[in-house]
Structures are given as structure tokens and as C-alpha cells.
Design an enzyme around this catalytic site. Structure first.
Site, PDB file in Angstrom:
ATOM      1  N   HIS A 203       0.815  -1.219   0.000  1.00 17.42           N
ATOM      2  CA  HIS A 203       0.000   0.000   0.000  1.00 17.42           C
ATOM      3  C   HIS A 203       0.848   1.269   0.000  1.00 17.42           C
ATOM      4  CE1 HIS A 203      -3.575  -2.531   1.331  1.00 17.42           C
ATOM      5  NE2 HIS A 203      -3.853  -2.027   0.143  1.00 17.42           N
ATOM      6  N   ARG A 309     -10.481   3.179  -1.077  1.00 16.15           N
ATOM      7  CA  ARG A 309     -10.062   2.342   0.062  1.00 16.15           C
ATOM      8  C   ARG A 309     -10.458   3.066   1.347  1.00 16.15           C
ATOM      9  NH1 ARG A 309      -5.507   1.488  -3.760  1.00 16.15           N
ATOM     10  NH2 ARG A 309      -5.080  -0.743  -3.932  1.00 16.15           N
ATOM     11  N   ARG A 345     -14.995   0.624  -0.941  1.00 14.39           N
ATOM     12  CA  ARG A 345     -14.704  -0.685  -0.349  1.00 14.39           C
ATOM     13  C   ARG A 345     -14.804  -0.550   1.169  1.00 14.39           C
ATOM     14  NH1 ARG A 345      -8.941  -3.211  -1.403  1.00 14.39           N
ATOM     15  NH2 ARG A 345      -8.322  -1.677   0.136  1.00 14.39           N
ATOM     16  N   GLU A 442     -10.178 -11.900  -4.730  1.00 15.67           N
ATOM     17  CA  GLU A 442      -8.734 -11.827  -4.487  1.00 15.67           C
ATOM     18  C   GLU A 442      -8.190 -13.030  -3.734  1.00 15.67           C
ATOM     19  OE1 GLU A 442      -8.111  -8.068  -2.454  1.00 15.67           O
ATOM     20  OE2 GLU A 442      -9.869  -8.357  -1.193  1.00 15.67           O
ATOM     21  N   ASN A 465      -3.657  -7.544  -6.753  1.00 14.03           N
ATOM     22  CA  ASN A 465      -2.531  -7.450  -5.796  1.00 14.03           C
ATOM     23  C   ASN A 465      -2.587  -8.617  -4.813  1.00 14.03           C
ATOM     24  OD1 ASN A 465      -2.168  -5.021  -7.037  1.00 14.03           O
ATOM     25  ND2 ASN A 465      -3.101  -3.820  -5.396  1.00 14.03           N
ATOM     26  N   ASP A 466      -3.767  -8.770  -4.212  1.00 13.19           N
ATOM     27  CA  ASP A 466      -3.907  -9.874  -3.260  1.00 13.19           C
ATOM     28  C   ASP A 466      -4.082 -11.204  -3.977  1.00 13.19           C
ATOM     29  OD1 ASP A 466      -3.614  -8.884  -0.648  1.00 13.19           O
ATOM     30  OD2 ASP A 466      -5.509  -7.809  -0.851  1.00 13.19           O
ATOM     31  N   ARG A 476       3.015 -10.037  -0.377  1.00 12.03           N
ATOM     32  CA  ARG A 476       3.197  -8.902  -1.286  1.00 12.03           C
ATOM     33  C   ARG A 476       4.026  -7.783  -0.666  1.00 12.03           C
ATOM     34  NH1 ARG A 476      -2.912  -6.247  -1.339  1.00 12.03           N
ATOM     35  NH2 ARG A 476      -1.942  -4.272  -1.854  1.00 12.03           N
ATOM     36  N   CYS A 513      -9.003  -3.876 -10.469  1.00 15.50           N
ATOM     37  CA  CYS A 513      -8.535  -2.674  -9.761  1.00 15.50           C
ATOM     38  C   CYS A 513      -7.197  -2.880  -9.053  1.00 15.50           C
ATOM     39  CB  CYS A 513      -9.593  -2.179  -8.791  1.00 15.50           C
ATOM     40  SG  CYS A 513     -10.013  -3.388  -7.553  1.00 15.50           S
TER      41      CYS A 513
HETATM   42  C1  PEP Z   1      -5.951  -5.706  -4.599  1.00 18.36           C
HETATM   43  O1  PEP Z   1      -5.770  -6.521  -3.691  1.00 18.36           O
HETATM   44  O2  PEP Z   1      -5.623  -5.912  -5.775  1.00 18.36           O
HETATM   45  C2  PEP Z   1      -6.562  -4.403  -4.317  1.00 18.36           C
HETATM   46  C3  PEP Z   1      -6.954  -3.626  -5.287  1.00 18.36           C
HETATM   47  O3  PEP Z   1      -6.707  -4.016  -3.043  1.00 18.36           O
HETATM   48  P1  PEP Z   1      -5.519  -3.666  -2.034  1.00 18.36           P
HETATM   49  O4  PEP Z   1      -4.300  -3.336  -2.844  1.00 18.36           O
HETATM   50  O5  PEP Z   1      -5.991  -2.487  -1.236  1.00 18.36           O
HETATM   51  O6  PEP Z   1      -5.374  -4.881  -1.210  1.00 18.36           O
HETATM   52 MG    MG Z   2      -6.726  -6.448  -1.758  1.00 15.35          MG
END
Ligand code: PEP
Ligand code: MG
Length: 598
Positions: A203, A309, A345, A442, A465-466, A476, A513
Site C-alpha cells: 500500500h 479504500r 470498499r 482476491e 494485488n492480493d 506482497r 482494480c
Molecule cells: C488488490 O488486492 O488488488 C486491491 C486492489 O486491493 P488492495 O491493494 O488495497 O489490497
Molecule cells: Mg486487496
């Protein structure tokens, strides 16, 4: 602020020296090192100005309170079972905290005008020194308790905002940085960030990209090479930190034309359409947390906020905004996004962020009680948040995304809570809106049950991402395993494709996203798999738009067919790089294909 660390403690190299790093936010930053956080900060003395003392005392008191609460909780836990001796130890720790120890630290901060860490270290050293002179072994060993208590206080202090003041030419070096710490730091416009920990999808890296702040991670033991105040260049394009750069080196970096631009695109964007060369329409949205950022995103082609977020509203552990504060924040972001709308979210946080149970340390927080699980396990904050969203949605286009869904039953349970809050608000005669409900996909289980999940929601959001983290079992946030965090792993490609098929069957739209959607390197792959709706960091929009509008869907499909034949992500990456160099080089930001940056 001055540093008094002795130079002899440090193996310093005054000559120019280059350290490899992971480029996580594009750009070049040149400035003087300011160390922040963790071990190294503890052993530094920071001389504070008179007007900073009050805030520093507040920090210390907050840390003292946290530590006391932690110790009370642990000693009552251990007292109730067979661990009598443990309860005794923590009782002693409590006594130390409640003795003149804390008072002496406060006096030291006031008298010496220093940071709390330095005061703790100095007073604790004095106590330890006295204790080790005691002749009876049993008493002598008590110095360990003092060290333990000091460490607890220092750890607690890490959680509270620092009083460190940075300047516009500061390069901040830290073990790691939370997004809220970055938001504090940017007020003084540092020129770059260096962290030991963190990957491309952390993040803090995502936020640094949004703020156009060059950042690299994976740089360890910087304090062994440098003193605070030494000059440094952060190369957030090629992934390098240059210590004590020569004037020539600095001049070379300053001469780079587009180095300071996150997107790598200089000048105003061309009027690229939102259509591929062969006429396929696509939608770009923005991942935005600050209402004022949306106008820039819109000017660059974004149509709505694909991810807000909401947990960024929690600035400190336990500081959950009230329903009215949330209502204001959601109304503001909805006003900014207008008719194009915002997808909010719900809190995607772990239990630690709620500030409860301070002694409860999860062994695997990313697999722990977090996101939707936390909302369902104790819906108090969830209900407050849903009420705030329902109220803010009156006359506005707001949708809700549920994070970290692992199966359709969680949607059903969340809907029941949403329905009950809706009913209560209606009964009370309060105006509310009618948000659509979406699920973040995710986790591997969500991918495998996407068909069922899609039937229970209005839309899906693919959080790559997750998804990569959980699918490949790679943290990550841990740069040590960055090589295993493979966006083009065959499992990832297959998972995304699975989700798109499930969504199509259920007739619900999908927005991607995660950071993959904002990367010119990966976005053509997403297009080829079937994605048409991309939500990204505001500073990625121009580059992604240029790329997608400059290629044809048929080429993107062919690319996916070709990379699907490879067994490894590495082969796929190499293939793509070569293809891009050969056919699409002009569509990428300057030097993008040469750099390690994605
Ligand atoms: C993700 O996990 O891809 C996402 C968009 O949310 P975050 O990066 O806040 O976990
Ligand atoms: Mg996520």
C-alpha cells in the site's frame, strides 16, 4: 534537528556507492538522508525545537498508555491459568512502568529537548547500569525486565506519528512506512522514500505512485553506509540508491527529461480515445482516496472511481471515524466523482487497526481476522460504516465493495446486515440511497467459486494485488520474495480468465482494480484475456490509455495465446518485453522497457 551519532560507529564510505533496490514508484529523488523508524531511530538523538516538545510528550504518553494496557491484559490473561510465573513477570513490568521510570523519561524529554526514543534509551541505560552493579544474581538479572519494558515502549512509540520534520530535499529512509505515515510526511514534500521492506503492490508503494513520489524498497542496513544528512540519489526507475553521488552523477540525473514524471509521459496527453485500434471500447477508472485527486483523473480519461479504500480514513490504530465523519467523507468523494460514481470498499483492515485487543498479535495477519471476516465476526464498525454509506448514497452514485470475500455465504451474511441497517434507517425516516453491491475477488477460493459469488452480487472487482499474493502464497509486502511475486504466473492468468467467464455467465460486470490494471506492461494481457474495465492509480491513466488505444484487441488476444504456452512467468515476461520492443516501443513511457519498473 541534529544527529549526534558518532561517525566512528559507522563504516562510512564517502565515495560514490551504488546499492541495488526495488523500484516501486517511478522518478528520481535527490536529497539528504533522514532516518525514520525502528532500530536506528532509537539510537539517534534528535534535538527538538521548544514548540515540538509538547507533541513529543503526547507521543510518549500515548505509548505509555498502550504499553500499560498491553501489560494489564497479558498479566490478567496469564493469571487466570497455570502460568503464574508469567503473570508475575508482567506484573513486575507494570510496576516498572508505573514507577518513577516513566516520570524520569518525561523529565528528560522536557529538560534535554530530545525525542522520546532517545529519552527512553538514556534512562533505561542508566537503570540497567545501576542494576548490573548489584551483586546478588537474582536482582542483577532484573535489568532484563527494564530492557523488556523499554522495548515495549519503543514498539508502542512506532505506532504514533512522529514529530520528525522533513524538508523538501529530504530523502526519507525507513524500515517500512504505513500509508498514513506517508500522508504525514508529504506535507513537507520530501524528494524520495527508501524502505527496507515492501513490494510493488504494498500500500505504501501504491500511495507513493499516486503522490508522484519516487520510492525504492529492499534496501537494507543503509545506516551502515550513511549518516543522516548525507547526500543520496534515489533512482526509482532502474531501482538503485546512489550514496554520496559525485556532482557529475547528480547533474546527469538532473538532466533526465521525464524522470520526475510518474507516468513517464511528458506534456499534455494526446487525445487518445478510449477504444482500441480495432474499435473495442474500454473503460478507465481511478483508484482514488482523496476527492481532490479525482479531477486530475477525470481530465486524463477516468470515468468514475473504481476503488475507494475507505480504511485510509483510519489514521491511527483504533481511531475509527464516527458515522457522521464517514458520512461526510463518503459524500465528498461521491460529489467529486459525480454521475460517474464511486465504489467504496468497506474497511479492509486487520484487527490491529481497530486498536482492540492490543496484546493480540496475529501470527499471519494477512490470513487472519481481517476485511469481511472482521466485519462479520463483530459487525459493530461494519454497521456504522454501512449506515454512513447508505446515507451518503442518497441522490448520489455510490456502490459498495466487500473485501477479501472467500465464498458466496459471506455475501449473503453481509447482505442481511446491510438490509437490517437499511430497514432501520427507513424506519427512522432518514434519506438513503440504493448502492449496488460488489465482491472483491482476491482469494483462490473466490476464484473457484466465482460462479456462485457472481450470482449474489451486482458486480465483481478483481484485486490482482492480493490475488497474486494468495494464489502463489507470496507475501506482497516482503521484498525478499519479490521474485516469487509473479503477475504472469500461469495460475494468475488462468484465475483471471476463470473469473471473467463466471461473471459473463452471471451477466455481471468486472473491474480489475489491482496494480496490474495500471501497468502498461501487463494491461495488454488483461485486455487479451477479456478485461474491458480497468481501475488504476491516477498517475497510471495516461500511460495505460496511450497503450490500449494504440494496439488492437486481436494483437492482445494473440499475445495471451502465446504467453499461455509458457510454463513460467519469466518466459512470459521475456516474450512480452521482446514483443513490445519490436512492435510497440513507441507506446510505452520513455525508458520504461529498459527499466525494472512495472
Ligand atoms: C488488490 O488486492 O488488488 C486491491 C486492489 O486491493 P488492495 O491493494 O488495497 O489490497
Ligand atoms: Mg486487496
Amino acid at each position: 534537528m541534529t544527529e549526534t551519532k558518532s561517525a566512528s560507529d559507522i563504516i562510512r564510505a564517502k565515495r560514490e556507492q551504488r546499492l541495488p533496490a526495488l523500484a516501486v514508484s517511478r522518478g528520481i529523488g535527490i536529497g539528504k538522508i533522514v532516518f525514520l523508524h525502528g532500530e536506528r531511530r532509537r539510537y539517534f538523538r534528535l534535538d527538538l525545537d521548544t514548540e515540538q516538545i509538547e507533541a513529543e510528550l503526547e507521543r510518549f504518553k500515548a505509548a505509555l498508555k498502550t504499553s500499560t494496557l498491553q501489560l494489564r491484559a497479558i498479566s490478567s490473561d496469564t493469571a487466570s491459568d497455570s502460568r503464574q510465573s508469567a503473570s508475575g513477570i508482567f506484573g513486575v513490568h507494570l510496576l516498572i512502568l508505573e514507577s518513577s521510570f516513566a516520570e524520569k523519561i518525561e523529565t528528560f524529554i522536557k529538560k534535554e529537548h530530545v525525542n522520546a526514543e532517545w529519552a527512553i534509551k538514556t534512562i533505561s541505560d542508566q537503570y540497567v547500569e545501576r542494576q548490573t552493579r548489584v551483586t546478588e544474581t537474582d536482582f542483577r538479572d532484573k535489568y532484563l525486565d527494564i530492557e523488556d519494558v523499554s522495548t515495549r515502549l519503543l514498539n508502542a512509540l512506532d505506532k504514533f506519528q512522529e514529530t520528525i520534520h522533513t524538508h523538501s530535499d529530504s530523502v526519507i529512509a525507513a524500515r517500512d512506512l504505513t500509508p498514513s505515515a506517508i500522508m504525514e510526511l508529504v506535507k513537507n514534500k520530501p524528494s524520495a522514500l527508501i524502505t527496507e521492506q515492501g513490494g510493488w503492490t504494498s500500500h505504501s508503494s501504491i500511495l507513493a505512485r499516486e503522490l508522484n513520489l519516487p520510492m525504492v524498497s529492499g534496501v537494507r542496513n543503509l545506516e551502515h553506509y550513511m549518516l543522516a544528512g548525507d547526500r543520496v540519489v534515489v533512482d526509482g526507475i532502474n531501482g538503485e540508491v546512489i550514496l554520496n553521488p559525485s556532482d557529475e552523477t547528480v547533474a546527469g540525473f538532473q538532466a533526465l527529461p521525464v524522470a520526475h514524471s510518474q507516468s513517464g509521459i511528458s506534456g499534455s496527453s494526446r487525445a487518445e480515445s478510449l477504444m482500441t485500434m480495432d474499435g473495442t471500447r474500454f473503460v478507465l477508472r481511478a483508484n482514488v482516496d482523496q476527492p481532490e485527486t479525482y479531477q486530475t483523473a477525470k481530465n486524463r480519461g477516468a470515468r468514475g472511481i473504481g476503488l475507494y479504500r475507505s480504511e485510509t480514513l483510519i489514521r491511527q490504530p483504533g481511531a475509527i471515524p464516527s458515522e457522521d465523519q464517514q458520512f461526510e467523507a463518503y459524500k465528498n468523494i461521491a460529489d467529486a466523482s459525480g454521475e460517474q460514481g464511486v465504489k467504496i470498499r468497506t474497511f479492509d483492515v486487520g484487527i490491529d487497526r481497530f486498536g482492540s485487543a492490543p496484546h493480540w498479535i496475529e501470527r499471519n495477519p494477512s490470513l487472519g481476522l481481517r476485511a469481511i471476516r472482521l466485519s462479520l465476526a463483530d459487525p459493530t464498525h461494519f454497521r456504522t460504516q454501512l449506515r454512513a454509506i447508505l446515507r451518503a448514497a442518497f441522490g448520489k452514485k455510490i456502490d459498495i465493495i466487500l473485501p477479501m470475500i472467500s465464498g458466496a455465504d459471506e455475501i449473503v451474511r453481509a447482505k442481511m446486515i446491510l438490509d437490517s441497517e437499511r430497514a432501520d434507517l427507513i424506519k427512522a425516516g432518514i434519506d438513503i440511497g440504493d448502492p449496488q453491491l460488489g465482491a472483491m475477488i482476491e482469494t483462490p477460493s473466490a476464484v473457484l467459486t466465482a460462479f456462485e459469488i457472481a450470482k449474489h452480487v451486482d458486480f465483481l472487482c478483481l484485486g490482482t494485488n492480493d490475488l497474486v499474493q494468495y494464489l502463489l502464497a507470496v507475501d506482497r509486502d516482503n521484498d525478499a520474495v519479490a521474485d516469487w511475486y509473479q503477475t504472469l504466473h500461469p495460475a494468475v492468468i488462468r484465475a483471471i480468465s476463470n473469473v471473467l467467464v463466471a461473471a459473463q455467465n452471471a451477466g455481471v460486470p468486472v473491474t480489475v482494480c489491482g496494480e496490474m490494471a495500471g501497468s502498461p506492461f501487463y494491461v495488454s494481457v488483461l485486455l487479451g484475456i477479456g478485461v474491458r474495465d480497468f481501475s488504476m492509480n491516477v498517475n497510471s491513466i495516461q500511460a495505460v490509455r496511450r497503450l490500449l488505444s494504440g494496439i488492437s484487441l486481436s494483437d492482445a488476444v494473440a499475445l495471451v495465446v502465446n504467453i499461455s504456452k509458457f510454463l513460467t512467468a519469466e518466459e512470459a515476461e521475456n516474450y512480452l518485453r521482446e514483443y513490445y520492443f519490436k512492435h510497440w516501443a513507441a507506446l510505452f513511457p520513455a525508458d520504461f522497457l529498459d527499466s525494472r519498473f512495472r
